[in-house]
Design a protein around this motif. Structure first.
Motif, PDB file in Angstrom:
ATOM      1  N   ASN A   1       0.848  -1.207   0.000  1.00 14.00           N
ATOM      2  CA  ASN A   1       0.000   0.000   0.000  1.00 14.00           C
ATOM      3  C   ASN A   1       0.871   1.241   0.000  1.00 14.00           C
ATOM      4  N   ARG A   2       0.375   2.269  -0.662  1.00 11.52           N
ATOM      5  CA  ARG A   2       1.049   3.566  -0.636  1.00 11.52           C
ATOM      6  C   ARG A   2       0.312   4.466   0.325  1.00 11.52           C
TER       7      ARG A   2
ATOM      8  N   ASP B   1       0.300   8.372   2.010  1.00 11.34           N
ATOM      9  CA  ASP B   1       0.862   9.723   1.913  1.00 11.34           C
ATOM     10  C   ASP B   1       1.771   9.991   3.101  1.00 11.34           C
TER      11      ASP B   1
ATOM     12  N   LYS C   1       9.524  11.717  -1.817  1.00  8.32           N
ATOM     13  CA  LYS C   1       8.566  11.284  -2.844  1.00  8.32           C
ATOM     14  C   LYS C   1       7.110  11.491  -2.407  1.00  8.32           C
TER      15      LYS C   1
ATOM     16  N   TYR D   1       5.296   9.835  -0.267  1.00 11.40           N
ATOM     17  CA  TYR D   1       4.539   8.662   0.213  1.00 11.40           C
ATOM     18  C   TYR D   1       5.514   7.603   0.727  1.00 11.40           C
ATOM     19  N   ARG D   2       4.965   6.670   1.483  1.00 12.98           N
ATOM     20  CA  ARG D   2       5.762   5.500   1.871  1.00 12.98           C
ATOM     21  C   ARG D   2       4.970   4.249   1.509  1.00 12.98           C
ATOM     22  N   VAL D   3       5.676   3.143   1.392  1.00  6.00           N
ATOM     23  CA  VAL D   3       5.013   1.879   1.069  1.00  6.00           C
ATOM     24  C   VAL D   3       4.905   1.066   2.347  1.00  6.00           C
TER      25      VAL D   3
END
Ligand code: NDP
Length: 296
Positions: A237-238, A240, A246, A248-250
């Motif tokens: 999942n991404r 914010d 960038k 966002y984080r995963v």
């Protein structure tokens, strides 16, 4: 943190090296396993996946073909392309990168692939073989990768209660089928849960092995995990995050920070299940070439 980290990057690397060794042995007999990937359209995420699949094939010494068709390709043209690859003797494995554009019927596409080349394992013939426990079945890459992670990390599946969250045809269902087969990496007692399951947290807490494939960021918290359990997080999942360049984080479907304090072993995101998928695709392509050589 108390949980052992199950390192998907390292396990995938080992599997890829093993596959490369077997590919070299097969190539010495004049058989170079070949994988063709068909991509319809230019979806950025799909293009990245397709490129990594091609690169991984070459690194394993396999023949690789990528066929990129325009987004407005008709269903008939795509089916004709599949027919052509089905008939190509240099290709042992064929997959169509999903999703295909909305004007194309995914089921029709998946059913057109020769089951002997269906290295994604999505054709009904391979789904049926998997349910039957037929060793020639192509196991869908993600659950097959999870089974390898369990085996190679020494997680005992025999007699364990495995709870799977999610019943998709690419993860949850084939995962259940693999874990109930008899033999190594199987012999588990399996519960499959989904969005209509009552008391999901309670179900999860009864798991010795918890496989989570929902697609909701960090939904499974520590209250849903039995102390010492093995937790496999399939989710990607991404989220914010303005603090990152960038934006966002995963993350996975499991709240890693709190769950890793309770679980006995856990897969991180990224670096857990994700890297296993391509490794298993290579393994399936090798399997396809070997089965053809054996006339099975
Ligand atoms: P699907 O959307 O096909 O399935 C999700 C499943 O989760 C469904 O069965 C759904 O139930 C269930 N679900 C949804 N909400 C809840 C809820 N609140 N409580 C319980 N169950 C719920 O997803 P996929 O299986 O394709 O993928 C799941 C995740 O895994 C995604 O994040 C995806 O990106 C990731 N993934 C990662 C891969 C990898 O290589 N690491 C490969 C494939 C997927 P219902 O059926 O009732 O709707």
């Amino acid at each position: 943190m108390s949980a052992t980290i199950i390192d998907g990057v390292a396990i995938a690397k080992t599997i890829r090296a093993e596959v490369a060794e077997q590919v070299a042995a097969l190539s010495a007999h004049g058989i170079v396993p070949g994988l063709a990937v068909i991509l319809v359209g230019e979806d950025p995420a799909s293009s990245i996946y397709v490129r990594s699949k091609g690169k991984a094939c070459k690194e394993a010494g396999m023949h690789s073909e990528t066929i990129i068709l325009p987004a407005d390709t008709t269903e008939a043209d795509l089916l004709a392309t599949i027919d052509r690859v089905n008939a190509d003797p240099l290709i042992h494995g064929l997959l169509v990168q999903l999703p295909v554009p909305a004007h194309i019927d995914t089921d029709k596409v998946l059913r057109r692939i020769d089951p002997a080349k269906d290295v994604d394992g999505f054709h009904p013939v391979n789904v049926g073989k998997l349910v039957l426990g037929d060793p020639t079945a192509f196991k869908p890459a993600t659950p097959a990768g999870i089974q390898q992670m369990l085996l190679r990390s020494g997680v005992e599946t025999r007699g364990a209660h495995a709870v799977i969250v999610g019943r998709s045809t690419i993860v949850g269902r084939p995962m259940a089928n693999l874990l109930i087969q008899s033999g190594p990496g199987g012999d588990a007692t399996v519960t499959v849960t989904h969005s209509r399951t009552r008391d999901l947290a309670g179900m999860c807490r009864s798991a010795d092995i918890l496989v989570v494939a929902i697609g909701r960021a960090e939904m499974i918290g520590a209250d849903a995990v039995k102390p010492g359990a093995t937790v496999i997080d399939v989710g990607i999942n991404r989220v914010d995050d303005a603090s990152l360049p960038k934006g966002y984080r995963v993350c996975g479907d499991v709240a890693f920070d709190e769950v890793s304090k309770v679980a006995g072993a856990i897969t991180p995101v990224p670096g857990g299940v994700g890297p296993m998928t391509i490794a298993m695709l290579l393994s399936n392509t090798l399997q396809a070439a070997t089965l053809r050589q054996q006339g099975r």
